[in-house]
Design a protein around this motif. Structure first.
Motif: not given
Length: 341
Positions: A131-135, A137-142, A148-155, A303-304
């Motif tokens: 669930g990290a690095g995403h814009k 979402l309008a739905r729950p993660f599955v 998305d490692l191109t996004g802002n992702v913590a180590p 809203k994760l």
């Protein structure tokens, strides 16, 4: 049921609850620790968890950064649970210090398991690999979602993502029949067994100790006992082979909502709990002076939500409620005297 199961990282919160579940189900367990000096501590925690170990638990020294000990750890095991990995409560100077032991450790365990004839490895991954690095979402993660490692992702999240990716690649290219399933928990709560508990339970302790407010962060939660139960189901159910399973109970909660629940359910023990939400601008300014808070910034207002429907449908998993997991965390901290007064 007398089969031997390897559980890596026996000092870990999830690992210890997995050991309890396995022993109670009739399995024998071998667990790895970086230093055998911690065996007594682990045994004490398991005893506090209500399990009678007898001769059903053994220890072996093995480190994620070295090949030493892993062949011996996996020898004779029918299954393996692998969760040993750098955690968010650790202090690491560089991203490489997070990623290398996570990736290399996974590959060492998988290689040793394959070579010793282990049937299936259940990997303790994380929601951080989903669930990290995403814009937004309008739905729950599955389970088909990947961070998305191109996004802002913590180590930490990056390490869990790369380590799980490397594990699936290993199975596809070098597994030679070794089976793999992964369990990806959200915020893991539930009863602490001793003073070395999860980074998630630290959040509950800080609330009870009077933390003055919380960033606007939302998280799903799951009880550690249900995470352990899901590991057991993923270990033996044919439907679990090659699958990822999100471990989560119900919709997400804002941190302030968790604090409000503690105040409602814990009486005087929660008298110092604040329900204040810190403004985002204040959190951003605090992060300038506190590098540890920088990892929170991408989560502000997000809203994760995540869905545990797959585990419930395929494996018959029935997790406890969010409320039970939260209250169990608080009650255990108080019972063990781990809340500063």
């Amino acid at each position: 049921m007398d089969e031997l199961v390897l559980v890596t990282g026996g000092t870990g919160f999830i690992a210890q609850h997995c050991i309890i579940a396995l022993i109670n189900a009739g399995y024998r367990v071998r667990t790895t620790v970086r230093s055998l000096s911690r065996e007594a501590e682990v045994r004490a925690n398991l005893k506090a968890g209500g399990v009678e170990l007898g001769e059903r638990l053994s220890f072996i020294a093995a480190d994620l950064n070295s090949d030493d000990g892993w062949a011996e750890a996996a020898a004779g095991c029918a299954y393996a649970f692998h969760g040993a990995s750098p955690t968010p409560s650790g202090s690491y100077a560089s991203e490489e210090e997070w990623i290398k032991p996570a990736v290399d450790g996974n590959l060492r365990v998988l290689r040793a398991s394959r070579d010793s004839g282990v049937k299936r490895v259940v990997l303790t991954s994380a929601f951080g690999a989903i669930g990290a690095g995403h814009k937004p979402l309008a739905r729950p993660f599955v389970e088909t979602d990947w961070t998305d490692l191109t996004g802002n992702v913590a180590p930490y999240q990056k390490s869990k993502t790369l380590a799980e990716r490397a594990s699936w690649d290993f199975i596809a290219n070098e597994g030679r029949g070794l089976e793999l399933a992964s369990v990806n928990p959200t915020m893991v709560l539930g009863p602490a067994l001793g003073p070395d508990y999860s980074h998630s339970i630290r959040t509950i302790r800080e609330m009870l100790e009077g933390q003055p407010g919380y960033p606007k962060i939302k998280t799903c939660v799951v009880d550690v006992r249900d995470v352990a139960d899901l590991h057991l189901r993923a270990m033996t159910d044919p439907a679990a082979n090659g699958e990822r399973f999100l471990a989560t109970s119900g919709e997400g909660l804002w941190l302030a909502e968790i604090a409000k629940l503690l105040k409602e359910r814990m009486g005087m023990a929660a008298s110092r709990v604040s329900t204040r939400v810190l403004p985002n601008i204040l959190v951003r300014s605090m992060a300038l002076a506190n590098p540890a808070m920088k990892g929170l910034l991408p989560l502000l207002g997000a809203k994760l939500d995540a869905s545990g429907e797959k585990a419930e449908r395929l494996l018959g998993w029935t997790p406890r409620s969010r409320e039970e997991a939260i209250v169990a965390s608080a009650e255990s901290l108080l019972r063990l005297g781990l809340v500063k007064t």
